[in-house]
Design a protein around this motif. Sequence first.
Motif, PDB file in Angstrom:
ATOM      1  N   LEU A 547       0.809  -1.218   0.000  1.00  0.00           N
ATOM      2  CA  LEU A 547       0.000   0.000   0.000  1.00  0.00           C
ATOM      3  C   LEU A 547       0.842   1.268   0.000  1.00  0.00           C
ATOM      4  O   LEU A 547       0.316   2.354   0.241  1.00  0.00           O
ATOM      5  N   VAL A 566      -2.615  -2.449  -4.405  1.00  0.00           N
ATOM      6  CA  VAL A 566      -3.630  -1.993  -3.465  1.00  0.00           C
ATOM      7  C   VAL A 566      -4.735  -3.030  -3.279  1.00  0.00           C
ATOM      8  O   VAL A 566      -5.257  -3.200  -2.174  1.00  0.00           O
ATOM      9  N   TYR A 581      -7.725   3.888   5.287  1.00  0.00           N
ATOM     10  CA  TYR A 581      -6.478   3.844   4.520  1.00  0.00           C
ATOM     11  C   TYR A 581      -6.172   5.263   4.073  1.00  0.00           C
ATOM     12  O   TYR A 581      -7.000   5.923   3.421  1.00  0.00           O
ATOM     13  N   THR A 588      -0.616   4.842  -5.716  1.00  0.00           N
ATOM     14  CA  THR A 588      -1.555   4.100  -4.875  1.00  0.00           C
ATOM     15  C   THR A 588      -2.961   4.682  -4.969  1.00  0.00           C
ATOM     16  O   THR A 588      -3.954   3.947  -4.909  1.00  0.00           O
TER      17      THR A 588
END
Length: 658
Positions: A547, A566, A581, A588
Amino acid sequence: MLDPPQTDEDASVPGPPGAPGPPDPSSGGGHLRWRRLAHSLGRPQSLVTLLVVASCTVYTFNKLQPSNIFANTTPTGGDMGAHVWLPWFVEHKLLPHFRITGWTMDWYAGFPALTYYFPLPILMIVAANVILPYNIAFKLVVVLGLIALPAAAWAFGRLARMPFPGPECLAAATLPYLFSRDFTIYGGNIASTMAGEFAFSISLVFAILFLGVVARGLDTGRHRFLAALLLLGAGLSHLLPTIFAVAGAIVLTAMYRDRHRWRWTIPVLVVAALLSAWWSLAFELRLPYATNMGYQKIVTYVTTLFPSDLTWLFVIAAVGGAVSMARRHRVGTFLTIMAVLSLVAFRVAPQSRLWNARVLPFWYLCLYLLVGVAFFELGTLVVEAIKRPSGIVWPRREFTGVTGKGMMAVPVVTLMAALIWVGYPLRTLPFGHTSRTTGEYDWLGITSNDNSFVPGWVTWNFSGYQSPNKSRRDEYFALVAAMGQIGKTVGCGRAMWEYEPELNDMGTPDALMLLPYWTNSCIGSMEGLYYESSGTTPYHFLNAAELSDQPSNPVRGLPYPAAPNVAEGVEHLQMFGVKYYMSISPQTQQQADADPSLKLLRRLGPFTVDYTSGNTTTPAQRYWNIYEVLDSTLVTPLTNRPVVMKGVSAGNAAWLKP
């Protein structure tokens, strides 16, 4: 290998432990004690001692920038910027329940706080916070070990019956050690403390005082409980100086070549172990469940132990050790033995959980103290030669008659040499100046480009997250405020934030570890310090690599992905029960926007971020995207029965691979 009596006050050295000690100079009533104290403080030797030790302490504290220490700003820099969380958590979440250790959900997916880290410095901060603002209390405890080290070295020499001015020379020799740049993370010096190793420096002071009491106790048979308490203080502050202290106690006892002396040492070690068992026993029993970070053993032995720019240190330390052994002086001989043992430990330590690089602070400490011994020994020889040019005996063990102004000059010369050596790279010497054109520093015709980074590190750390010299300060507090608001409206929960080295511009790459600190534990951070403390650490960093565009990947030997993924990362966030997140890189964010399991809650920015590659710094406009992770719950029913593997031996390495 023992010294004879060195001064008149030390002339009565008793027999084995258990025998009556020498008369207590403090006996005879309160008035007599005060008169003797006043008489002692009025002696020229005492004034020189006060001058040297106080000068070292005040000089060190001054260079640690009291104006920033007493500013109510949240300290940052390296790991220190995340250590801020733990004392706060203990004070507000554990102590109200009459606990010092306990489970927390603030970091990782939960881990046991203060089970695998050392409680005493944390409790010292909590205690100081009773009368001081939290930030100031934290910073004062951080510097405590640094400013106490000169006095501890003096006390060690004094307790070990090192004659004047030996202890004073030891105190002066701690200055080059404290301001050294030979290592920056292993512990003991200012640089390491600014990187977060303040517990180490506190433990080191306890260890040195303990060794001094051991040296005195082996002579008198007294002070067992005091020694045990000092060893307890070292053990509850940091493991590594405690190992150094125990090894030193064994060496000091063995130097007597008298088995009766072990009757003093062994009970001290046993009592200290029992007193610490309330914490250390759980630490030891649960150690197999701690994460092994896989630190790689350093194998460049010669260049690491003997860097070419420190030749002067090795030469002078060797002189101090050689003269001490020739004259059979205990302190110098002891430090020589401990230096050799540190060298051997660094060389033969296997690849294991205990990284051999952590031995280096003790190697350098012994060398710097041996430099102090060398100044003392050589200064004494010079004074002897001046006073008795035709009667000096080599090797000479007694110092009777070698007193007066000449001996007073020895610690002063040692202090001045230490201050010059430290002050030159700090560029703070009188009559020194820096060239505006070349940047060279000139002091009395001696020029160099050397410029210590230590003051810059101190300023960066103690000016705090709130300081304008943090270029991403506004971005940081905007992000923290946004997460706090989201926690109130959407709900509290864990957050995974994207790592990038440029987060250091907020104060430290660890800045977002303080999300639970700023939000009163509403928003937890999936990443935290104390990597070894959590069983989920390896899995977190695998997830962080999925991530993040520029992950840190600190755990060695894991199959990190080559690029962000991801989709897989979000699946793992759901397994972890992560609610949010936080993404900043376009790579990303593009994948996250296309993932149906992520819901965009907030877009913050734009923020100007300076990205550095090699010698090139490129400013760029970036946004923070904050997503809610859907279908992520903390508790879910099992779809399959657990599979239990049999025949797997105990220990982290044994079960982690299967």
